[in-house]
Every structure is written in C-alpha cells, then in structure tokens.
Design a protein around this motif. Structure first.
Motif, PDB file in Angstrom:
ATOM      1  N   PHE A 237       0.882  -1.168   0.000  1.00 29.10           N
ATOM      2  CA  PHE A 237       0.000   0.000   0.000  1.00 29.10           C
ATOM      3  C   PHE A 237       0.911   1.208   0.000  1.00 29.10           C
TER       4      PHE A 237
ATOM      5  N   LEU B 232       4.291   0.943   1.670  1.00 28.13           N
ATOM      6  CA  LEU B 232       4.277  -0.029   2.775  1.00 28.13           C
ATOM      7  C   LEU B 232       4.099  -1.448   2.248  1.00 28.13           C
TER       8      LEU B 232
ATOM      9  N   VAL C  74       3.072  -4.867   2.691  1.00 26.65           N
ATOM     10  CA  VAL C  74       2.171  -5.497   3.656  1.00 26.65           C
ATOM     11  C   VAL C  74       2.213  -7.025   3.549  1.00 26.65           C
TER      12      VAL C  74
ATOM     13  N   SER D 282      -0.545 -11.179  15.006  1.00 25.15           N
ATOM     14  CA  SER D 282      -0.802  -9.889  15.636  1.00 25.15           C
ATOM     15  C   SER D 282      -1.504  -8.965  14.661  1.00 25.15           C
ATOM     16  N   SER D 283      -2.107  -7.949  15.214  1.00 27.82           N
ATOM     17  CA  SER D 283      -2.739  -6.919  14.403  1.00 27.82           C
ATOM     18  C   SER D 283      -1.684  -6.277  13.503  1.00 27.82           C
ATOM     19  N   GLY D 284      -2.042  -6.078  12.236  1.00 28.44           N
ATOM     20  CA  GLY D 284      -1.117  -5.437  11.310  1.00 28.44           C
ATOM     21  C   GLY D 284      -0.173  -6.397  10.606  1.00 28.44           C
ATOM     22  N   SER D 285      -0.326  -7.705  10.842  1.00 27.87           N
ATOM     23  CA  SER D 285       0.609  -8.658  10.236  1.00 27.87           C
ATOM     24  C   SER D 285       0.231  -9.014   8.794  1.00 27.87           C
ATOM     25  N   GLY D 286      -0.938  -8.548   8.331  1.00 24.92           N
ATOM     26  CA  GLY D 286      -1.299  -8.760   6.933  1.00 24.92           C
ATOM     27  C   GLY D 286      -2.382  -9.800   6.706  1.00 24.92           C
ATOM     28  N   LYS D 287      -2.998 -10.301   7.762  1.00 22.73           N
ATOM     29  CA  LYS D 287      -3.986 -11.384   7.643  1.00 22.73           C
ATOM     30  C   LYS D 287      -5.188 -10.961   6.790  1.00 22.73           C
ATOM     31  N   THR D 288      -5.756  -9.812   7.149  1.00 24.07           N
ATOM     32  CA  THR D 288      -6.938  -9.338   6.413  1.00 24.07           C
ATOM     33  C   THR D 288      -6.590  -9.073   4.954  1.00 24.07           C
ATOM     34  N   THR D 289      -5.468  -8.432   4.745  1.00 22.46           N
ATOM     35  CA  THR D 289      -5.060  -8.119   3.368  1.00 22.46           C
ATOM     36  C   THR D 289      -4.926  -9.403   2.560  1.00 22.46           C
TER      37      THR D 289
HETATM   38  P1  ADP Z   1      -4.140  -7.721  10.077  1.00 24.99           P
HETATM   39  O1  ADP Z   1      -5.387  -8.245   9.450  1.00 24.99           O
HETATM   40  O2  ADP Z   1      -3.152  -8.789  10.371  1.00 24.99           O
HETATM   41  O3  ADP Z   1      -4.419  -6.870  11.282  1.00 24.99           O
HETATM   42  P2  ADP Z   1      -4.006  -5.971   7.797  1.00 24.99           P
HETATM   43  O4  ADP Z   1      -3.929  -6.816   6.589  1.00 24.99           O
HETATM   44  O5  ADP Z   1      -5.324  -5.381   8.153  1.00 24.99           O
HETATM   45  O6  ADP Z   1      -3.417  -6.771   9.040  1.00 24.99           O
HETATM   46  O7  ADP Z   1      -2.995  -4.762   7.673  1.00 24.99           O
HETATM   47  C1  ADP Z   1      -1.626  -4.943   7.403  1.00 24.99           C
HETATM   48  C2  ADP Z   1      -0.984  -3.586   7.205  1.00 24.99           C
HETATM   49  O8  ADP Z   1      -1.471  -2.998   6.019  1.00 24.99           O
HETATM   50  C3  ADP Z   1      -1.261  -2.585   8.313  1.00 24.99           C
HETATM   51  O9  ADP Z   1      -0.100  -1.863   8.535  1.00 24.99           O
HETATM   52  C4  ADP Z   1      -2.360  -1.734   7.739  1.00 24.99           C
HETATM   53  O10 ADP Z   1      -2.331  -0.442   8.295  1.00 24.99           O
HETATM   54  C5  ADP Z   1      -2.009  -1.724   6.262  1.00 24.99           C
HETATM   55  N1  ADP Z   1      -3.172  -1.541   5.396  1.00 24.99           N
HETATM   56  C6  ADP Z   1      -4.232  -2.400   5.289  1.00 24.99           C
HETATM   57  N2  ADP Z   1      -5.110  -1.957   4.385  1.00 24.99           N
HETATM   58  C7  ADP Z   1      -4.620  -0.795   3.905  1.00 24.99           C
HETATM   59  C8  ADP Z   1      -5.081   0.147   2.916  1.00 24.99           C
HETATM   60  N3  ADP Z   1      -6.215  -0.041   2.248  1.00 24.99           N
HETATM   61  N4  ADP Z   1      -4.299   1.217   2.682  1.00 24.99           N
HETATM   62  C9  ADP Z   1      -3.140   1.403   3.350  1.00 24.99           C
HETATM   63  N5  ADP Z   1      -2.653   0.562   4.266  1.00 24.99           N
HETATM   64  C10 ADP Z   1      -3.372  -0.527   4.551  1.00 24.99           C
END
Ligand code: ADP
Length: 265
Positions: free
Chosen positions: A26, A29, A31, A50-57
């Motif tokens: 992103f 960054l 991710v 952990s939060s921010g590790s990229g799981k959702t992405t």
């Molecule tokens: P998790 O699900 O493990 O908490 P995420 O996949 O939500 O992690 O996020 C991983 C990283 O990507 C974080 O640093 C988050 O801030 C960043 N991020 C996620 N989505 C976006 C986006 N649409 N734009 C910019 N940064 C993003």
C-alpha cells in the motif's frame, strides 16, 4: 498381482487456494512479503497473528478485493483477477472477476447486511439477481439455510431487530446461499459481544465438520485448536509457522509463535 486401487488417503485432494510468493504493498508499505499457502478441498486453515501482520489483506487478496502486486494466487486453478495469455498475465474484466468471486463466500467482521431488507430478502438477493435462481426456490433454500444457522424463526426480521450474533449468522447463511466452494472469514467474531461469540463459532464448526473449505482469520484460539486442520501464523507480512493444530499449539518451532501464543495463555 493386480494393482491395488488407491486408498482415499492416497488421493491428493484438489487444491482450492494456491498462493505463491504473494506480495502486496500500500503506497510504500510492504504489507505482504511473499505469502505461500496451499488450501485443499475440505480443509480448514486458520490464520492467526498480531494486528497489522497482513492477515486481512491476504484474505482480501484471495477474493480479489485487493489486487496483488507480485506472485501468484490461484483459486480452483485459476489466477484470481487475471488470466494467462501465453506467458502473460492479463487483467480480467470486472465481469469475469465477479464470476470468479461468486465461487467464494466471504464473511466480514462487520456483518454488512442490507438494513432495508428482511432476513430472507438478504439471503436471496444474490442467488436471485446474480445467479438467476427462481425466487420461490431461493426462498425455500433461504429457509433451509436459516434452519442450519439456528434462525428458522427469524425469517421476517430486519437486521436491526437481531443481535450481533444473529446478524452474523444471517451473514453466513447469505454467503452460503451462493453455494460457494470456498468460505473466507475475516475476524467474524471480533465485533461481537463476548456472549455471542460461541453461537457464531458453533455455526462455523458445523460448516467445517461438513466438509466446507475454509480460510479463517481469527483470534479465537479455541476454535483454531478444535476446528483447524492447519494453523498458520502471519508476522510482518509472511507466514512464519504452519502446522496441524496439535503441532502449532503443542510444539511450535518458532520463537515468534511461542511469543504469540504466550499472550493467550
Ligand atoms: P491484520 O489483518 O493482520 O491486522 P491488515 O492486513 O489489516 O493486518 O494490515 C496490514 C498492514 O497494512 C497494516 O499496517 C495496515 O495499516 C495496512 N493496510 C491495510 N489496508 C490498507 C489500505 N487499504 N491502505 C493502506 N494501508 C493498509
């Protein structure tokens, strides 16, 4: 002696999700830094971290809600969002992507039900309008799905009249109505009051036991322990440990996994 027919265990199950060196950034960054994961038919893979590790992405990439910047990501043998023309990857049309997505059910942290539609209308919306299922048939199937998620008596309710746990179970029924071959769950219980977590996990367990292929991002370690065929830990945009639930919780190899698990002890 005639050759023995292969035993069922010897026949590899079909690969549903194949991620190879998946990368995503992103802006500047990074991710996802090269995620490798194979999910076979009927498997339940739980992603923790952990939060921010990229799981959702990563899960959103599987559904092409996010576009990958590198690597390969195939669902049912097809690159998601792309097609191969010779050696070249060509972006698919929106229409083709929508067609691919129909095979994938997704359940989000927030239930995202249509507030102006009742429960049955929420469930039949996509089957009727996207798949062209006759309405009477879709309604019948919706009732069967509601019974499956324990909400047979809520068919005519509107989302605002339901608890968070009930709304999430409707969201699961709505995803199932498209008869997906793969279900993705992104922290499906994180937005719920604690007393409602169990009822949603019970529905997910039932799906798992009945052979649904599932990728689940969750912080519910009890669910991971009991329902997962495999658990993976993501850290810093990579999978750093992967094993059966027994291996993952009983004998983690990586210090990062031990540190992560110690928070749940
Ligand atoms: P998790 O699900 O493990 O908490 P995420 O996949 O939500 O992690 O996020 C991983 C990283 O990507 C974080 O640093 C988050 O801030 C960043 N991020 C996620 N989505 C976006 C986006 N649409 N734009 C910019 N940064 C993003």
């Amino acid at each position: 002696m005639p050759a023995m027919p292969p035993t069922p265990a010897a026949v590899p199950r079909e690969i549903v999700v194949e991620a190879r060196d998946v990368r995503k950034n992103f802006g500047g960054l990074l991710v996802l830094r090269g995620v490798d994961l194979t999910v076979r038919q009927g498997e339940v893979v739980v992603i923790v971290g952990s939060s921010g590790s990229g799981k959702t992405t990563f899960v959103r990439c599987i559904n092409h809600l996010e576009k990958i910047d590198g690597g390969r990501l195939l669902v049912n043998g097809k690159p998601i969002g792309y097609r191969l023309e010779g050696e070249r990857m060509v972006a698919e049309s929106e229409r083709a992507i929508a067609r691919q997505r129909r095979e994938i059910g997704m359940v989000f942290q927030r239930f995202n039900l249509f507030a102006h539609l009742d429960v049955v209308q929420n469930i039949i919306e996509a089957p009727v309008h996207v798949r062209g299922v006759p309405k009477a048939q879709a309604v019948e199937e919706a009732h069967a799905l509601l019974a499956r998620v324990g909400l047979a008596d809520k068919a005519a309710f509107y989302p605002a009249q339901l608890s968070g746990g009930q709304q999430q179970r409707v969201a699961i029924a709505r995803a199932l109505a498209m008869k997906p071959g793969l279900m993705l769950f992104d922290e499906p219980t994180s937005a719920l009051d604690p007393e409602m977590v169990g009822e949603v996990l019970a529905v997910m367990r039932e799906l798992a036991e009945n052979g649904m292929t599932m990728v689940v991002v969750t912080h519910e370690m009890g669910f991971a322990r009991e329902a997962a065929d495999r658990v993976v830990l993501m850290d810093g945009g990579m999978i750093v440990e992967e094993g059966t639930a027994a291996e993952f919780f009983g004998a983690p190899r990586q210090p990062r996994t031990r540190a992560f698990l110690s928070r749940f002890a």
